[in-house]
Each structure stands twice: as C-alpha cells, then as structure tokens.
Enzyme design. Structure first.
Site, short mmCIF file in Angstrom:
data_model
loop_
_atom_site.label_atom_id
_atom_site.label_comp_id
_atom_site.label_asym_id
_atom_site.label_seq_id
_atom_site.Cartn_x
_atom_site.Cartn_y
_atom_site.Cartn_z
CG ASP A 69 52.74 29.96 -26.97
OD1 ASP A 69 53.09 28.80 -26.63
OD2 ASP A 69 53.11 30.51 -28.01
CB VAL A 70 52.90 26.01 -22.30
CG1 VAL A 70 51.61 26.02 -21.49
CG2 VAL A 70 52.80 25.07 -23.50
CE1 TYR A 99 50.43 9.91 -28.05
CE2 TYR A 99 52.38 9.29 -26.80
CZ TYR A 99 51.23 10.05 -26.93
OH TYR A 99 50.88 10.93 -25.94
CB ALA A 136 53.39 15.94 -31.86
CB SER A 161 39.15 19.25 -23.07
OG SER A 161 39.21 19.93 -24.30
CB ILE A 162 41.34 14.87 -20.49
CG1 ILE A 162 41.06 13.66 -21.40
CG2 ILE A 162 41.79 14.42 -19.09
CD1 ILE A 162 42.30 12.83 -21.74
CB THR A 222 39.93 14.61 -26.67
OG1 THR A 222 41.18 14.25 -27.26
CG2 THR A 222 39.82 13.97 -25.29
CE LYS A 233 51.32 12.78 -23.27
NZ LYS A 233 50.79 13.99 -22.60
O1 0WE Z 1 48.65 12.32 -26.34
C1 0WE Z 1 47.79 12.02 -27.15
C2 0WE Z 1 47.51 12.92 -28.35
C3 0WE Z 1 48.06 14.28 -28.22
C4 0WE Z 1 48.14 15.03 -29.52
C5 0WE Z 1 47.15 14.97 -30.48
C6 0WE Z 1 47.28 15.70 -31.66
C7 0WE Z 1 46.28 15.64 -32.76
C8 0WE Z 1 46.25 16.90 -33.58
C9 0WE Z 1 49.23 15.81 -29.74
N1 0WE Z 1 49.38 16.53 -30.88
C10 0WE Z 1 48.42 16.49 -31.82
N2 0WE Z 1 48.60 17.25 -32.94
C11 0WE Z 1 47.62 17.43 -33.84
O2 0WE Z 1 47.84 18.09 -34.88
N3 0WE Z 1 47.11 10.84 -27.00
C12 0WE Z 1 47.44 9.95 -25.89
C13 0WE Z 1 46.07 10.37 -27.92
C14 0WE Z 1 46.73 9.57 -28.99
O3 0WE Z 1 47.34 10.16 -30.03
C15 0WE Z 1 47.88 9.17 -30.82
C16 0WE Z 1 47.63 7.94 -30.25
C17 0WE Z 1 46.89 8.18 -29.06
C18 0WE Z 1 46.38 7.18 -28.09
C19 0WE Z 1 48.61 9.27 -32.01
C20 0WE Z 1 49.04 8.12 -32.64
C21 0WE Z 1 48.81 6.89 -32.06
C22 0WE Z 1 48.09 6.78 -30.87
#
Ligand code: 0WE
Length: 259
Positions: free
Chosen positions: A65-66, A159, A97, A20-21, A197, A166
C-alpha cells in the site's frame, strides 16, 4: 534468453491483471533477461498477480500500500533481500482517484479525496525513489520509470483530480532526476495515450475518448500496453544512459496536435 537486461533486477509496482501497463513492461524486461519482483495492492488481485509473476519466475511477490511508509520500507527491505542487497530498475505504474472524482466537475473534488489521489498517484513515486536510492547506489546507479498522461498538462474533461496528480508527478520526475542524477539514477516518465486496462474500462466515456483519439492523432492508431513496454525498455536500458527527467510520449503523436 540474454538481452539488454541480463543480470539486471527490477521491482515492478502496479500490476493488476494481464492487461496492466506494468505487466507489459515487466514482460519486456523478462524477455530481455531481467529478474523481477512485484508488488500488488489488495487481496482481490493477489492471486492474479502471483500467477502472472510465477510465469516470469519472479523472485518476490509482496503486498504494497504505497500510502504507508511502513509498507514501502518493508517492500524495499524484502526487495534488497531477494536481490542480494541491490536494485537496478524500478517501474512505478500506480494511480488512483475515487471513481466519482473521474466524472462530473473538478471543482467539486473534496479535500480528502484530492489529497488521497495525490498521495497514491504522485507522492508514491517520491517515497519509492527514496527507498530505492540506497539499493541502486549499491549497483552504481539505476533507472526509474513512471506512467503519466497528457491530462496533467492540459485539461482533459473528466480526468479532473488525476490531472492535478499527474502534474505533481511530472514535476516530481524532474526534481527526482536532479537529486538522484548525482548517484547515476535516472528518472523518466512515459505519457501514454488511452490504453484499455482494468482502470480504463470502468471510466465513463472511455470508448468515445478512444474514438476521438484515433481520429485526431497523426498515426490514427490506438495505444496498446505493449507499446509502453517497448518505450519503458528503452528508457530503462543503457541506450538511454544520458536520458533523465524527461517524458516520452507513446500516444501516436496526439500531444503534438492543436486540434
Ligand atoms: O490515469 C489514468 C486512469 C487512472 C485511474 C483510473 C481509475 C478507474 C477506476 C485512476 N483511478 C481510477 N479509479 C477508479 O475507481 N488514465 C490515463 C486513463 C484515463 O482515465 C480517465 C481518462 C483517461 C485517459 C478518466 C477520465 C478521462 C480520461
């Protein structure tokens, strides 16, 4: 070992595992002398977070849980208890998400999952900053760092709703910086390139994205969690005492490109 954070106390949200970051940031803070507290989300990762926290002699590990105001209030009360009534540093590295909304069309995002993503990924910073305010005021100031991504400024395929979250997070950083500046509390974001991650590994096409990133970024390098650790340590330190409301890109220069 004493260092930039000797005598400082930090609360870290968003550790899931050693990749994790949030963990990379926590480690830097620990190496430079900070005392740490951690939150985790869900019993599935509790054991992992407790083990990691023990390795840096954490003063508190508690669930958060935020999405719950009661949880946030309890966590900051527990933090005040563990840290003698104050807090110097808050690390917010939380996003979520639904997996199905990180593929396919943004257009198809349903209302409930749109708000859920914004609640967890953007409003949570506002809730935590508000709860941290009196604790940081007790220290005469503080510093808050959150994690963002270019997908909040430009359309990054897949994304989707996270990009909209974001964008909301980025604007929240600026408004929080204005409000809390009065109390010498700084609020900044780190915009990282793709980091491998737990959250990233489950994303469809992540490897393809990494390849494009390494080809197109000026430094032709991939980003590691520890790169964010160094950037966060700077923003959280007194070296950045006149830096607030900004985004520091840790992305090998990718954001500067037009192609
Ligand atoms: O902010 C993120 C990812 C955050 C994230 C990741 C997940 C995976 C598992 C949020 N929710 C979920 N839900 C899940 O069920 N990033 C910056 C990394 C990321 O995620 C992407 C990216 C990048 C880069 C998704 C699609 C396209 C590019």
């Amino acid at each position: 070992m004493p260092g930039r954070f000797a005598g400082k106390q930090a609360l870290v949200l968003g550790v899931a595992n050693r990749r994790s970051i949030a963990w990379a940031i926590a480690n830097r803070l620990h190496e430079e002398g900070a005392e740490l507290a951690f939150t985790f989300q869900g019993e599935r990762i509790e054991k992992t977070v407790r083990e990691l926290a023990a390795s840096v002699d954490a003063k508190l590990v508690t669930e958060c849980d935020v999405r719950s105001d009661e949880d946030v209030a309890r966590v900051f009360a527990e933090t005040a208890g563990a840290f003698g009534g104050g807090l110097d540093i808050l690390v917010h590295s939380v996003a979520y998400a639904a997996a199905e909304d990180l593929e396919g069309r943004f257009t198809d995002t349903p209302r409930d999952r749109f708000w859920m993503a914004l609640d967890v990924s953007a409003y949570s910073l506002v809730a935590c900053a508000r709860a941290a305010e009196p604790l940081m005021e007790a220290r005469g100031g503080g510093s808050i760092v959150t994690m963002t991504y270019l997908g909040g400024e430009r359309a990054v395929p897949h994304y989707n709703v996270m990009g909209v979250a974001k964008a909301s997070l980025d604007a929240s950083v600026k408004y929080l910086a204005w409000d809390l500046g009065q109390k010498s509390i700084r609020v900044n974001a780190i915009s990282a390139g793709p980091v491998r991650t737990l959250a990233a590994r489950s994303i469809a096409g992540f490897t393809t994205m990494e390849e494009i990133f390494e080809l197109r970024s000026p430094l032709h390098r991939h980003i590691e969690a520890d790169d964010c650790g160094g950037a966060a340590a700077y923003l959280l330190s007194d070296d950045a005492k006149n830096v607030t409301g900004t985004t520091l890109y840790v992305d090998a220069g990718y954001h500067a490109m037009g192609m």
